[in-house]
Design a protein around this motif. Structure first.
Motif, PDB file in Angstrom:
ATOM      1  N   SER A  43      35.350  17.944  -1.501  1.00 36.82           N
ATOM      2  CA  SER A  43      35.182  16.638  -2.136  1.00 36.82           C
ATOM      3  C   SER A  43      33.737  16.179  -2.078  1.00 36.82           C
ATOM      4  CB  SER A  43      36.092  15.599  -1.469  1.00 36.82           C
ATOM      5  OG  SER A  43      35.692  15.384  -0.128  1.00 36.82           O
ATOM      6  N   HIS A  44      33.043  16.561  -1.010  1.00 40.89           N
ATOM      7  CA  HIS A  44      31.613  16.234  -0.908  1.00 40.89           C
ATOM      8  C   HIS A  44      30.758  17.325  -1.528  1.00 40.89           C
ATOM      9  CE1 HIS A  44      27.792  14.864   0.832  1.00 40.89           C
ATOM     10  NE2 HIS A  44      27.579  16.147   1.098  1.00 40.89           N
ATOM     11  N   GLU A  45      31.069  18.562  -1.186  1.00 39.83           N
ATOM     12  CA  GLU A  45      30.208  19.681  -1.580  1.00 39.83           C
ATOM     13  C   GLU A  45      30.201  19.897  -3.091  1.00 39.83           C
ATOM     14  OE1 GLU A  45      27.412  22.473  -0.252  1.00 39.83           O
ATOM     15  OE2 GLU A  45      28.434  20.792   0.720  1.00 39.83           O
ATOM     16  N   LEU A  46      31.312  19.599  -3.769  1.00 39.53           N
ATOM     17  CA  LEU A  46      31.367  19.775  -5.212  1.00 39.53           C
ATOM     18  C   LEU A  46      31.014  18.487  -5.962  1.00 39.53           C
ATOM     19  CD1 LEU A  46      34.564  21.973  -5.635  1.00 39.53           C
ATOM     20  CD2 LEU A  46      32.195  22.684  -5.333  1.00 39.53           C
ATOM     21  N   ARG A  47      31.386  17.341  -5.379  1.00 40.42           N
ATOM     22  CA  ARG A  47      31.119  16.082  -6.072  1.00 40.42           C
ATOM     23  C   ARG A  47      29.624  15.821  -6.202  1.00 40.42           C
ATOM     24  NH1 ARG A  47      33.292  12.459  -2.743  1.00 40.42           N
ATOM     25  NH2 ARG A  47      35.390  12.670  -3.593  1.00 40.42           N
TER      26      ARG A  47
ATOM     27  N   ILE B 219       9.159  14.540 -16.496  1.00 41.14           N
ATOM     28  CA  ILE B 219      10.399  13.975 -15.951  1.00 41.14           C
ATOM     29  C   ILE B 219      11.607  14.742 -16.472  1.00 41.14           C
ATOM     30  CG2 ILE B 219      11.884  11.941 -15.882  1.00 41.14           C
ATOM     31  CD1 ILE B 219       9.384  10.215 -15.908  1.00 41.14           C
ATOM     32  N   ILE B 220      11.586  15.072 -17.761  1.00 33.91           N
ATOM     33  CA  ILE B 220      12.693  15.840 -18.333  1.00 33.91           C
ATOM     34  C   ILE B 220      12.815  17.203 -17.661  1.00 33.91           C
ATOM     35  CG2 ILE B 220      13.518  16.992 -20.422  1.00 33.91           C
ATOM     36  CD1 ILE B 220      12.408  14.669 -22.037  1.00 33.91           C
ATOM     37  N   GLN B 221      11.662  17.853 -17.438  1.00 33.95           N
ATOM     38  CA  GLN B 221      11.675  19.147 -16.764  1.00 33.95           C
ATOM     39  C   GLN B 221      12.208  19.018 -15.342  1.00 33.95           C
ATOM     40  OE1 GLN B 221      11.001  22.220 -18.103  1.00 33.95           O
ATOM     41  NE2 GLN B 221      11.869  22.890 -16.149  1.00 33.95           N
ATOM     42  N   SER B 222      11.846  17.923 -14.675  1.00 33.98           N
ATOM     43  CA  SER B 222      12.345  17.683 -13.314  1.00 33.98           C
ATOM     44  C   SER B 222      13.864  17.514 -13.310  1.00 33.98           C
ATOM     45  CB  SER B 222      11.679  16.441 -12.726  1.00 33.98           C
ATOM     46  OG  SER B 222      12.210  16.143 -11.452  1.00 33.98           O
ATOM     47  N   LEU B 223      14.362  16.808 -14.334  1.00 33.49           N
ATOM     48  CA  LEU B 223      15.812  16.630 -14.435  1.00 33.49           C
ATOM     49  C   LEU B 223      16.505  17.965 -14.714  1.00 33.49           C
ATOM     50  CD1 LEU B 223      15.937  13.298 -16.486  1.00 33.49           C
ATOM     51  CD2 LEU B 223      16.588  13.606 -14.083  1.00 33.49           C
ATOM     52  N   TYR B 224      15.875  18.795 -15.566  1.00 36.45           N
ATOM     53  CA  TYR B 224      16.436  20.121 -15.824  1.00 36.45           C
ATOM     54  C   TYR B 224      16.460  20.964 -14.544  1.00 36.45           C
ATOM     55  CZ  TYR B 224      16.531  19.568 -20.915  1.00 36.45           C
ATOM     56  OH  TYR B 224      16.824  19.162 -22.194  1.00 36.45           O
ATOM     57  N   ASP B 225      15.413  20.838 -13.737  1.00 37.10           N
ATOM     58  CA  ASP B 225      15.366  21.567 -12.467  1.00 37.10           C
ATOM     59  C   ASP B 225      16.487  21.115 -11.536  1.00 37.10           C
ATOM     60  OD1 ASP B 225      13.171  22.954 -13.349  1.00 37.10           O
ATOM     61  OD2 ASP B 225      11.706  21.644 -12.346  1.00 37.10           O
ATOM     62  N   GLU B 226      16.761  19.800 -11.517  1.00 33.62           N
ATOM     63  CA  GLU B 226      17.855  19.300 -10.682  1.00 33.62           C
ATOM     64  C   GLU B 226      19.201  19.817 -11.171  1.00 33.62           C
ATOM     65  OE1 GLU B 226      17.844  15.102 -10.283  1.00 33.62           O
ATOM     66  OE2 GLU B 226      15.833  14.984  -9.402  1.00 33.62           O
ATOM     67  N   ILE B 227      19.352  19.895 -12.494  1.00 34.88           N
ATOM     68  CA  ILE B 227      20.593  20.437 -13.056  1.00 34.88           C
ATOM     69  C   ILE B 227      20.764  21.898 -12.653  1.00 34.88           C
ATOM     70  CG2 ILE B 227      21.766  21.069 -15.208  1.00 34.88           C
ATOM     71  CD1 ILE B 227      20.506  18.571 -16.473  1.00 34.88           C
ATOM     72  N   ALA B 228      19.682  22.668 -12.737  1.00 38.90           N
ATOM     73  CA  ALA B 228      19.748  24.081 -12.369  1.00 38.90           C
ATOM     74  C   ALA B 228      20.084  24.251 -10.890  1.00 38.90           C
ATOM     75  CB  ALA B 228      18.419  24.767 -12.689  1.00 38.90           C
TER      76      ALA B 228
ATOM     77  N   HIS C 268      23.423  26.035  -9.398  1.00 31.69           N
ATOM     78  CA  HIS C 268      23.418  27.140  -8.432  1.00 31.69           C
ATOM     79  C   HIS C 268      24.250  26.793  -7.198  1.00 31.69           C
ATOM     80  CE1 HIS C 268      20.708  29.575 -10.682  1.00 31.69           C
ATOM     81  NE2 HIS C 268      19.667  28.750 -10.564  1.00 31.69           N
ATOM     82  N   ARG C 269      24.191  25.553  -6.778  1.00 27.55           N
ATOM     83  CA  ARG C 269      24.958  25.118  -5.612  1.00 27.55           C
ATOM     84  C   ARG C 269      26.456  25.203  -5.894  1.00 27.55           C
ATOM     85  NH1 ARG C 269      24.165  19.244  -2.561  1.00 27.55           N
ATOM     86  NH2 ARG C 269      25.806  19.516  -0.996  1.00 27.55           N
ATOM     87  N   LEU C 270      26.857  24.763  -7.065  1.00 29.31           N
ATOM     88  CA  LEU C 270      28.262  24.868  -7.452  1.00 29.31           C
ATOM     89  C   LEU C 270      28.701  26.328  -7.512  1.00 29.31           C
ATOM     90  CD1 LEU C 270      28.777  22.254 -10.333  1.00 29.31           C
ATOM     91  CD2 LEU C 270      29.971  22.330  -8.138  1.00 29.31           C
ATOM     92  N   ASN C 271      27.866  27.156  -8.125  1.00 30.59           N
ATOM     93  CA  ASN C 271      28.196  28.568  -8.254  1.00 30.59           C
ATOM     94  C   ASN C 271      28.342  29.221  -6.883  1.00 30.59           C
ATOM     95  OD1 ASN C 271      28.425  31.078  -9.936  1.00 30.59           O
ATOM     96  ND2 ASN C 271      26.601  31.621  -8.782  1.00 30.59           N
TER      97      ASN C 271
ATOM     98  N   ILE D 215      20.924  33.435   5.984  1.00 25.24           N
ATOM     99  CA  ILE D 215      19.636  32.757   5.793  1.00 25.24           C
ATOM    100  C   ILE D 215      19.851  31.335   5.285  1.00 25.24           C
ATOM    101  CG2 ILE D 215      17.485  32.795   4.459  1.00 25.24           C
ATOM    102  CD1 ILE D 215      17.609  35.841   4.570  1.00 25.24           C
ATOM    103  N   HIS D 216      20.802  31.159   4.375  1.00 27.26           N
ATOM    104  CA  HIS D 216      21.099  29.811   3.869  1.00 27.26           C
ATOM    105  C   HIS D 216      21.591  28.916   4.999  1.00 27.26           C
ATOM    106  CE1 HIS D 216      22.385  26.724   1.025  1.00 27.26           C
ATOM    107  NE2 HIS D 216      23.516  26.647   1.705  1.00 27.26           N
TER     108      HIS D 216
END
Length: 360
Positions: A139-143, A167-176, A180-183, A255-256
């Motif tokens: 619930s936390h890790e995916l939300r 700023i747009i590039q920064s937002l795209y980086d956050e999405i990526a 990756h975290r979801l994956n 390592i993670h």
């Protein structure tokens, strides 16, 4: 311990095995009847009935109890080789034996069923607790990454014309990063399910271990303030015959986990070596280490050390152990005396002799 009956032995097999046990007790008693009276024989036959009650269902046990009573009467209670009983004492003994054998068999089965039911309830409670822990973690890790993706996308869609390219590039980086975290979490869940089901089988190929370690380190060091990871390539482990996917999953989670749970100013050291037919990997840090009373549980599924930051599903280290054992290896965790934790991994593997042949 579960009964043999719970392992799907057919009813016919239970009758055959049960009767065989009674006959074995009979032949054993018959050959030694000169040294013991029929009262001792009754105890031996009763023990055989009790044994069948421990492992079989009720009807084969009742048949065995009745058969043992008839054997006791026919072969051991005078007059021999007849079902006739002359003495009132012997008749009482026969009736008492039959009742005790039947009652003992039924009670043993009922106790066994109660214990199995109790065990099932405990296992069910443990399973529910595990799933609750998993759901709470997810619930936390995916939300969090989902909220990041939705929020970033909404910001770009609504304010695209007002936002600068940076700023747009920064937002795209956050999405990526969130993607990756979801994956990663989905992969961990799938891998744990496959490990539990025994579906994961290693596929061996030549792997450049040094290159793989560098790759995993680069994937994990996403932020500038992350702990520093130090690794120096070792020529002894350039090419090793191993499942690269399994090894990558082991390294990634270790390592993670070290980066996630050590202070920002700490250091993480990764060492690789090859000795006596084994690939050896050591990962250590100078963080806080693990509580001594919890160090034996860190490889359990969904287990998270008390007092750690929220987030995470508690699957990382259990997956590490599962993949290591799938490669016939072993992993050892110990605290470092001056502070920090040390993971030591040994995996049987073949090393390429190509470089040695070229040197010769």
């Amino acid at each position: 311990m579960r009964s043999v009956y719970s392992k799907k032995i057919s009813l016919n097999q239970q009758y055959v095995i049960g009767i065989s046990i009674i006959l074995l007790a009979f032949f054993t008693s018959y050959f030694f009847q000169d040294f013991m009276g029929y009262k001792v024989v009754a105890l031996i036959l009763l023990l055989a009935v009790s044994l069948t009650a421990v492992i079989f269902s009720i009807f084969p046990v009742l048949v065995c109890a009745l058969l043992s009573a008839l054997i006791l009467n026919f072969f051991f209670i005078p007059p021999f080789y007849t079902f006739k009983i002359n003495s009132a004492e012997d008749l009482l003994l026969f009736i008492m034996y039959l009742l005790i054998a039947m009652i003992n068999g039924v009670l043993t089965i009922k106790i066994r069923q109660f214990e199995d039911k109790k065990r099932d309830e405990e296992e069910k409670e443990k399973t529910i607790a595990l799933y609750n822990t998993l759901l709470n973690s997810l619930s936390h890790e995916l939300r969090t990454p989902i909220s990041t993706i939705i929020g970033s996308v909404d910001t770009i869609v609504i304010n695209e014309e007002k936002l600068s390219k940076e700023i747009i590039q920064s937002l795209y980086d956050e999405i990526a990063t969130a993607g990756h975290r979801l994956n990663r979490q989905v992969e961990n869940l799938l891998n744990m399910s496959r490990l539990d089901a025994g579906m994961l089988k290693p596929t061996f190929d030549w792997v450049d271990v040094n290159e793989l370690i560098f790759k995993v380190i680069n994937e994990n060091t996403e932020k500038p303030d992350d702990p520093q990871v130090f690794f120096e390539a070792n020529e002894n482990v350039d090419l090793v015959l191993i499942d690269g996917g399994f090894l990558e999953m082991i390294l990634y989670n270790l390592i993670h986990n070290a980066i996630r749970h050590t202070p920002k100013n700490s250091n993480i050291l990764v060492l690789s070596n090859y000795n006596d037919g084994r690939l050896i990997i050591d990962i250590s840090d100078n963080g806080f280490g693990f509580p001594k009373d919890e160090i034996n549980r860190v490889f359990d599924k969904f287990y998270k050390i008390s007092g750690t930051a929220t987030g995470g599903t508690g699957l990382g280290l259990s997956i590490v152990k599962g993949f290591t054992e799938a490669l016939n290896g072993k992993i050892i965790l110990e605290n470092i005396q001056i502070g920090g934790a040390h993971f030591h991994i040994e995996i049987p593997a073949q090393r390429s002799t190509l470089e040695m042949e070229e040197n010769e």
